[in-house]
Design a protein around this motif. Structure first.
Motif, mmCIF file in Angstrom:
data_model
loop_
_atom_site.group_PDB
_atom_site.id
_atom_site.type_symbol
_atom_site.label_atom_id
_atom_site.label_comp_id
_atom_site.label_asym_id
_atom_site.label_seq_id
_atom_site.Cartn_x
_atom_site.Cartn_y
_atom_site.Cartn_z
ATOM 1 N N GLY A 210 -16.055 3.211 0.095
ATOM 2 C CA GLY A 210 -16.912 2.484 1.038
ATOM 3 C C GLY A 210 -16.137 1.958 2.230
ATOM 4 O O GLY A 210 -16.615 1.999 3.362
ATOM 5 N N GLU B 222 -23.462 18.155 3.671
ATOM 6 C CA GLU B 222 -24.005 17.375 2.550
ATOM 7 C C GLU B 222 -25.031 18.173 1.748
ATOM 8 O O GLU B 222 -25.129 18.013 0.534
ATOM 9 C CB GLU B 222 -24.679 16.094 3.051
ATOM 10 N N MET C 7 -24.967 18.387 -2.245
ATOM 11 C CA MET C 7 -25.993 17.675 -3.011
ATOM 12 C C MET C 7 -26.763 18.626 -3.928
ATOM 13 O O MET C 7 -27.147 18.257 -5.026
ATOM 14 C CB MET C 7 -26.974 16.962 -2.073
ATOM 15 N N CYS D 35 -12.799 13.045 -4.708
ATOM 16 C CA CYS D 35 -13.361 12.469 -3.483
ATOM 17 C C CYS D 35 -12.337 11.600 -2.763
ATOM 18 O O CYS D 35 -12.219 11.652 -1.534
ATOM 19 C CB CYS D 35 -14.612 11.650 -3.797
ATOM 20 N N PHE E 84 -19.132 12.352 0.308
ATOM 21 C CA PHE E 84 -20.351 11.572 0.149
ATOM 22 C C PHE E 84 -21.238 12.148 -0.941
ATOM 23 O O PHE E 84 -21.760 11.405 -1.775
ATOM 24 C CB PHE E 84 -21.129 11.483 1.469
ATOM 25 N N TRP F 6 -21.528 9.793 -4.128
ATOM 26 C CA TRP F 6 -22.822 9.115 -4.251
ATOM 27 C C TRP F 6 -23.522 9.507 -5.543
ATOM 28 O O TRP F 6 -24.024 8.661 -6.272
ATOM 29 C CB TRP F 6 -23.701 9.398 -3.041
ATOM 30 N N ALA G 98 -21.632 8.049 -8.499
ATOM 31 C CA ALA G 98 -21.847 6.606 -8.626
ATOM 32 C C ALA G 98 -23.212 6.299 -9.226
ATOM 33 O O ALA G 98 -23.334 5.393 -10.056
ATOM 34 C CB ALA G 98 -21.706 5.939 -7.259
ATOM 35 N N THR G 99 -24.229 7.045 -8.823
ATOM 36 C CA THR G 99 -25.551 6.778 -9.396
ATOM 37 C C THR G 99 -25.591 7.138 -10.878
ATOM 38 O O THR G 99 -26.213 6.431 -11.673
ATOM 39 C CB THR G 99 -26.664 7.518 -8.634
ATOM 40 N N GLN H 70 -28.011 0.293 -9.396
ATOM 41 C CA GLN H 70 -27.816 1.143 -8.225
ATOM 42 C C GLN H 70 -27.977 0.345 -6.930
ATOM 43 O O GLN H 70 -27.290 0.602 -5.944
ATOM 44 C CB GLN H 70 -28.779 2.321 -8.263
ATOM 45 N N THR I 129 -25.142 0.010 -4.074
ATOM 46 C CA THR I 129 -25.398 0.297 -2.667
ATOM 47 C C THR I 129 -24.966 -0.872 -1.785
ATOM 48 O O THR I 129 -24.349 -0.683 -0.737
ATOM 49 C CB THR I 129 -26.892 0.619 -2.444
ATOM 50 N N PHE J 78 -21.151 -0.858 -1.744
ATOM 51 C CA PHE J 78 -20.616 0.301 -1.028
ATOM 52 C C PHE J 78 -20.785 0.146 0.479
ATOM 53 O O PHE J 78 -19.820 0.230 1.237
ATOM 54 C CB PHE J 78 -21.320 1.569 -1.510
ATOM 55 N N PHE J 79 -22.034 -0.060 0.911
ATOM 56 C CA PHE J 79 -22.306 -0.120 2.348
ATOM 57 C C PHE J 79 -22.163 -1.522 2.920
ATOM 58 O O PHE J 79 -21.918 -1.675 4.112
ATOM 59 C CB PHE J 79 -23.702 0.429 2.659
#
Length: 144
Positions: free
Chosen positions: A2, A37, A41, A60, A91, A95, A98-99, A115, A119, A122-123
């Motif tokens: 992050g 992405e 994904m 990552c 990402f 991401w 992490a979820t 979650q 978030t 992270f952000f």
């Protein structure tokens, strides 16, 4: 990770402008990060299953480090495009990983809440502190 996003979001375009970009490379770099992405994904479930969750996260971190190393030696704006594709890898895998991890460690019925906390960290905390830490060195090197 992050914090790294915070540094890139806050300072990459300033750096590209210092290297002489008029804005075109900035736009193309956003396109490259977004386009990369999509396939990541799409395949992330297979990637995490094959590598394992923790190895995926370490991968990552390695990719993010390589991206920062490239920024450090970059001499002209167009060369940023060589590493912007790593954003999709970092990402996408981070991401999704992490979820999955949040869902795994959350008590029953608290997966979405976990979650949400992730978030925010992270952000919010991560990206915000990355910008705060990188800001003073940037300012010292760019006094008018």
């Amino acid at each position: 990770i992050g914090q790294g996003f915070g540094v890139v979001f806050s300072f990459l375009f300033l750096f590209l402008k210092e290297l002489g970009d008029s804005g075109l490379v900035m736009g193309v770099s956003i396109m490259v990060t977004c386009v990369t992405e999509v396939p990541v994904m799409y395949c992330v479930d297979t990637i995490i299953k094959r590598m394992g969750l923790m190895k995926s996260v370490f991968f990552c971190l390695y990719c993010k480090s390589m991206r920062f190393a490239w920024y450090a030696i970059m001499q002209e704006p167009w060369s940023v495009l060589w590493v912007e594709g790593l954003h999709g890898v970092v990402f996408g895998i981070a991401w999704a990983g992490a979820t999955v991890y949040c869902r795994k460690i959350a008590p029953d019925g608290m997966g979405a809440t976990m979650q949400g906390f992730f978030t925010g960290w992270f952000f919010g905390i991560g990206a915000g502190s990355g910008s705060l830490v990188a800001g003073p060195p940037h300012d010292r090197n760019h006094d008018p």
